[in-house]
Design a protein around this motif. Structure first.
Motif, PDB file in Angstrom:
ATOM      1  N   HIS A  29       0.871  -1.181   0.000  1.00  0.00           N
ATOM      2  CA  HIS A  29       0.000   0.000   0.000  1.00  0.00           C
ATOM      3  C   HIS A  29       0.905   1.227   0.000  1.00  0.00           C
ATOM      4  CE1 HIS A  29       0.311   0.809   4.444  1.00  0.00           C
ATOM      5  NE2 HIS A  29       0.627  -0.469   4.440  1.00  0.00           N
ATOM      6  N   CYS A  30       0.323   2.391  -0.221  1.00  0.00           N
ATOM      7  CA  CYS A  30       1.134   3.588  -0.391  1.00  0.00           C
ATOM      8  C   CYS A  30       0.457   4.776   0.281  1.00  0.00           C
ATOM      9  CB  CYS A  30       1.309   3.859  -1.888  1.00  0.00           C
ATOM     10  SG  CYS A  30       2.527   5.113  -2.283  1.00  0.00           S
ATOM     11  N   ARG A  31       1.267   5.630   0.869  1.00  0.00           N
ATOM     12  CA  ARG A  31       0.807   6.880   1.482  1.00  0.00           C
ATOM     13  C   ARG A  31       1.530   8.027   0.795  1.00  0.00           C
ATOM     14  NH1 ARG A  31      -3.291   7.629   4.421  1.00  0.00           N
ATOM     15  NH2 ARG A  31      -2.217   9.118   5.715  1.00  0.00           N
ATOM     16  N   ALA A  32       0.877   9.150   0.680  1.00  0.00           N
ATOM     17  CA  ALA A  32       1.482  10.311   0.029  1.00  0.00           C
ATOM     18  C   ALA A  32       1.452  11.508   0.963  1.00  0.00           C
ATOM     19  CB  ALA A  32       0.735  10.641  -1.256  1.00  0.00           C
ATOM     20  N   GLY A  33       2.473  12.323   0.842  1.00  0.00           N
ATOM     21  CA  GLY A  33       2.546  13.588   1.563  1.00  0.00           C
ATOM     22  C   GLY A  33       3.123  14.628   0.626  1.00  0.00           C
ATOM     23  N   ASP A  34       3.121  15.869   1.038  1.00  0.00           N
ATOM     24  CA  ASP A  34       3.651  16.910   0.166  1.00  0.00           C
ATOM     25  C   ASP A  34       4.287  18.015   0.983  1.00  0.00           C
ATOM     26  OD1 ASP A  34       1.575  19.329   0.441  1.00  0.00           O
ATOM     27  OD2 ASP A  34       0.449  17.463   0.409  1.00  0.00           O
ATOM     28  N   LYS A  35       5.201  18.709   0.342  1.00  0.00           N
ATOM     29  CA  LYS A  35       5.834  19.900   0.901  1.00  0.00           C
ATOM     30  C   LYS A  35       6.227  20.750  -0.293  1.00  0.00           C
ATOM     31  CE  LYS A  35       7.205  21.993   4.637  1.00  0.00           C
ATOM     32  NZ  LYS A  35       6.216  22.471   5.574  1.00  0.00           N
ATOM     33  N   GLY A  36       5.566  21.864  -0.476  1.00  0.00           N
ATOM     34  CA  GLY A  36       5.847  22.698  -1.633  1.00  0.00           C
ATOM     35  C   GLY A  36       5.541  21.945  -2.908  1.00  0.00           C
ATOM     36  N   ASP A  37       6.509  21.873  -3.812  1.00  0.00           N
ATOM     37  CA  ASP A  37       6.342  21.189  -5.092  1.00  0.00           C
ATOM     38  C   ASP A  37       6.920  19.773  -5.044  1.00  0.00           C
ATOM     39  OD1 ASP A  37       5.574  20.910  -7.729  1.00  0.00           O
ATOM     40  OD2 ASP A  37       7.239  22.035  -8.562  1.00  0.00           O
ATOM     41  N   THR A  38       7.078  19.237  -3.842  1.00  0.00           N
ATOM     42  CA  THR A  38       7.650  17.905  -3.649  1.00  0.00           C
ATOM     43  C   THR A  38       6.585  16.955  -3.111  1.00  0.00           C
ATOM     44  OG1 THR A  38       9.817  18.851  -3.201  1.00  0.00           O
ATOM     45  CG2 THR A  38       9.442  16.604  -2.435  1.00  0.00           C
ATOM     46  N   SER A  39       6.471  15.798  -3.736  1.00  0.00           N
ATOM     47  CA  SER A  39       5.577  14.754  -3.260  1.00  0.00           C
ATOM     48  C   SER A  39       6.418  13.641  -2.652  1.00  0.00           C
ATOM     49  CB  SER A  39       4.732  14.202  -4.409  1.00  0.00           C
ATOM     50  OG  SER A  39       3.822  13.234  -3.927  1.00  0.00           O
ATOM     51  N   ILE A  40       5.972  13.121  -1.522  1.00  0.00           N
ATOM     52  CA  ILE A  40       6.672  12.047  -0.823  1.00  0.00           C
ATOM     53  C   ILE A  40       5.758  10.832  -0.821  1.00  0.00           C
ATOM     54  CG2 ILE A  40       7.726  11.331   1.353  1.00  0.00           C
ATOM     55  CD1 ILE A  40       7.799  14.595   1.760  1.00  0.00           C
ATOM     56  N   LEU A  41       6.221   9.757  -1.448  1.00  0.00           N
ATOM     57  CA  LEU A  41       5.438   8.531  -1.567  1.00  0.00           C
ATOM     58  C   LEU A  41       6.091   7.440  -0.738  1.00  0.00           C
ATOM     59  CD1 LEU A  41       4.910   8.611  -5.438  1.00  0.00           C
ATOM     60  CD2 LEU A  41       3.313   9.379  -3.661  1.00  0.00           C
ATOM     61  N   SER A  42       5.350   6.897   0.201  1.00  0.00           N
ATOM     62  CA  SER A  42       5.847   5.802   1.037  1.00  0.00           C
ATOM     63  C   SER A  42       5.142   4.521   0.614  1.00  0.00           C
ATOM     64  CB  SER A  42       5.578   6.099   2.511  1.00  0.00           C
ATOM     65  OG  SER A  42       6.288   7.255   2.900  1.00  0.00           O
ATOM     66  N   LEU A  43       5.910   3.581   0.100  1.00  0.00           N
ATOM     67  CA  LEU A  43       5.409   2.297  -0.372  1.00  0.00           C
ATOM     68  C   LEU A  43       5.722   1.254   0.683  1.00  0.00           C
ATOM     69  CD1 LEU A  43       4.212   0.798  -2.893  1.00  0.00           C
ATOM     70  CD2 LEU A  43       6.597   0.369  -3.542  1.00  0.00           C
ATOM     71  N   ILE A  44       4.681   0.620   1.231  1.00  0.00           N
ATOM     72  CA  ILE A  44       4.859  -0.290   2.362  1.00  0.00           C
ATOM     73  C   ILE A  44       4.334  -1.682   1.989  1.00  0.00           C
ATOM     74  CG2 ILE A  44       4.320  -0.687   4.801  1.00  0.00           C
ATOM     75  CD1 ILE A  44       3.471   2.657   3.897  1.00  0.00           C
ATOM     76  N   ALA A  45       5.217  -2.678   2.051  1.00  0.00           N
ATOM     77  CA  ALA A  45       4.828  -4.052   1.722  1.00  0.00           C
ATOM     78  C   ALA A  45       3.824  -4.579   2.749  1.00  0.00           C
ATOM     79  CB  ALA A  45       6.058  -4.951   1.687  1.00  0.00           C
ATOM     80  N   TYR A  46       2.901  -5.384   2.274  1.00  0.00           N
ATOM     81  CA  TYR A  46       1.960  -6.036   3.189  1.00  0.00           C
ATOM     82  C   TYR A  46       2.653  -7.129   4.006  1.00  0.00           C
ATOM     83  CZ  TYR A  46      -1.895  -3.919   0.541  1.00  0.00           C
ATOM     84  OH  TYR A  46      -2.757  -3.047  -0.074  1.00  0.00           O
ATOM     85  N   ARG A  47       3.641  -7.813   3.361  1.00  0.00           N
ATOM     86  CA  ARG A  47       4.311  -8.945   4.006  1.00  0.00           C
ATOM     87  C   ARG A  47       5.823  -8.784   3.904  1.00  0.00           C
ATOM     88  NH1 ARG A  47       2.284 -14.061   1.089  1.00  0.00           N
ATOM     89  NH2 ARG A  47       3.487 -12.991  -0.502  1.00  0.00           N
ATOM     90  N   ALA A  48       6.520  -9.172   4.950  1.00  0.00           N
ATOM     91  CA  ALA A  48       7.986  -9.053   4.982  1.00  0.00           C
ATOM     92  C   ALA A  48       8.641  -9.771   3.807  1.00  0.00           C
ATOM     93  CB  ALA A  48       8.524  -9.608   6.298  1.00  0.00           C
ATOM     94  N   GLU A  49       8.106 -10.914   3.408  1.00  0.00           N
ATOM     95  CA  GLU A  49       8.726 -11.685   2.327  1.00  0.00           C
ATOM     96  C   GLU A  49       8.629 -11.000   0.961  1.00  0.00           C
ATOM     97  OE1 GLU A  49       4.816 -13.859   3.438  1.00  0.00           O
ATOM     98  OE2 GLU A  49       6.473 -12.903   4.490  1.00  0.00           O
ATOM     99  N   ASP A  50       7.753  -9.999   0.820  1.00  0.00           N
ATOM    100  CA  ASP A  50       7.653  -9.266  -0.444  1.00  0.00           C
ATOM    101  C   ASP A  50       8.585  -8.054  -0.500  1.00  0.00           C
ATOM    102  OD1 ASP A  50       5.724 -10.982  -1.505  1.00  0.00           O
ATOM    103  OD2 ASP A  50       4.086  -9.855  -0.575  1.00  0.00           O
ATOM    104  N   TYR A  51       9.120  -7.648   0.630  1.00  0.00           N
ATOM    105  CA  TYR A  51       9.973  -6.456   0.665  1.00  0.00           C
ATOM    106  C   TYR A  51      11.207  -6.581  -0.248  1.00  0.00           C
ATOM    107  CZ  TYR A  51      12.925  -2.676   2.351  1.00  0.00           C
ATOM    108  OH  TYR A  51      13.739  -1.569   2.415  1.00  0.00           O
ATOM    109  N   PRO A  52      11.930  -7.703  -0.270  1.00  0.00           N
ATOM    110  CA  PRO A  52      13.088  -7.795  -1.173  1.00  0.00           C
ATOM    111  C   PRO A  52      12.713  -7.611  -2.646  1.00  0.00           C
ATOM    112  CG  PRO A  52      13.213  -9.509   0.487  1.00  0.00           C
ATOM    113  CD  PRO A  52      11.844  -8.877   0.621  1.00  0.00           C
ATOM    114  N   LEU A  53      11.542  -8.071  -3.044  1.00  0.00           N
ATOM    115  CA  LEU A  53      11.084  -7.870  -4.422  1.00  0.00           C
ATOM    116  C   LEU A  53      10.874  -6.384  -4.700  1.00  0.00           C
ATOM    117  CD1 LEU A  53      10.043  -9.131  -7.121  1.00  0.00           C
ATOM    118  CD2 LEU A  53       7.766  -9.010  -6.104  1.00  0.00           C
TER     119      LEU A  53
END
Length: 100
Positions: free
Chosen positions: A9-33
């Motif tokens: 899943h993903c969360r977004a934030g912003d500061k000025g003209d910058t977007s910050i996207l945090s991509l978070i794996a549902y399961r630990a085993e998918d993180y290396p992919l």
């Protein structure tokens, strides 16, 4: 090839003209992919018509997350943008459409 939305899943934030996207794996085993396939180059290609500036990636393995800081992504920023999504919240959904 699965889409990111199947693995994270993903969360977004912003500061000025910058977007910050945090991509978070549902399961630990998918993180290396995610680390292997969701590179700066892949994100740049996927968001090429939206993010006009530099993209930086930060790895947060303890959270199974990748964070992307995307410069020049909000049409000038919230107070100056004429875009429909001045905060860039829909960028998180755009990222989740990426195939891995």
């Amino acid at each position: 090839m699965p889409k990111l939305q199947e693995l994270a899943h993903c969360r977004a934030g912003d500061k000025g003209d910058t977007s910050i996207l945090s991509l978070i794996a549902y399961r630990a085993e998918d993180y290396p992919l995610l680390v292997d396939r969701v590179t700066v180059a892949a994100v740049r290609q996927h968001l090429r018509d939206i993010v006009l500036g530099e993209i930086r990636r930060y790895e947060l393995p303890g959270l199974w997350a990748l964070q992307f800081v995307c410069d020049r992504a909000l049409n000038g920023g919230v107070t100056t943008s004429l875009g429909l999504d001045a905060h860039g919240k829909s960028l998180s959904y755009a990222l989740l459409e990426m195939s891995v």
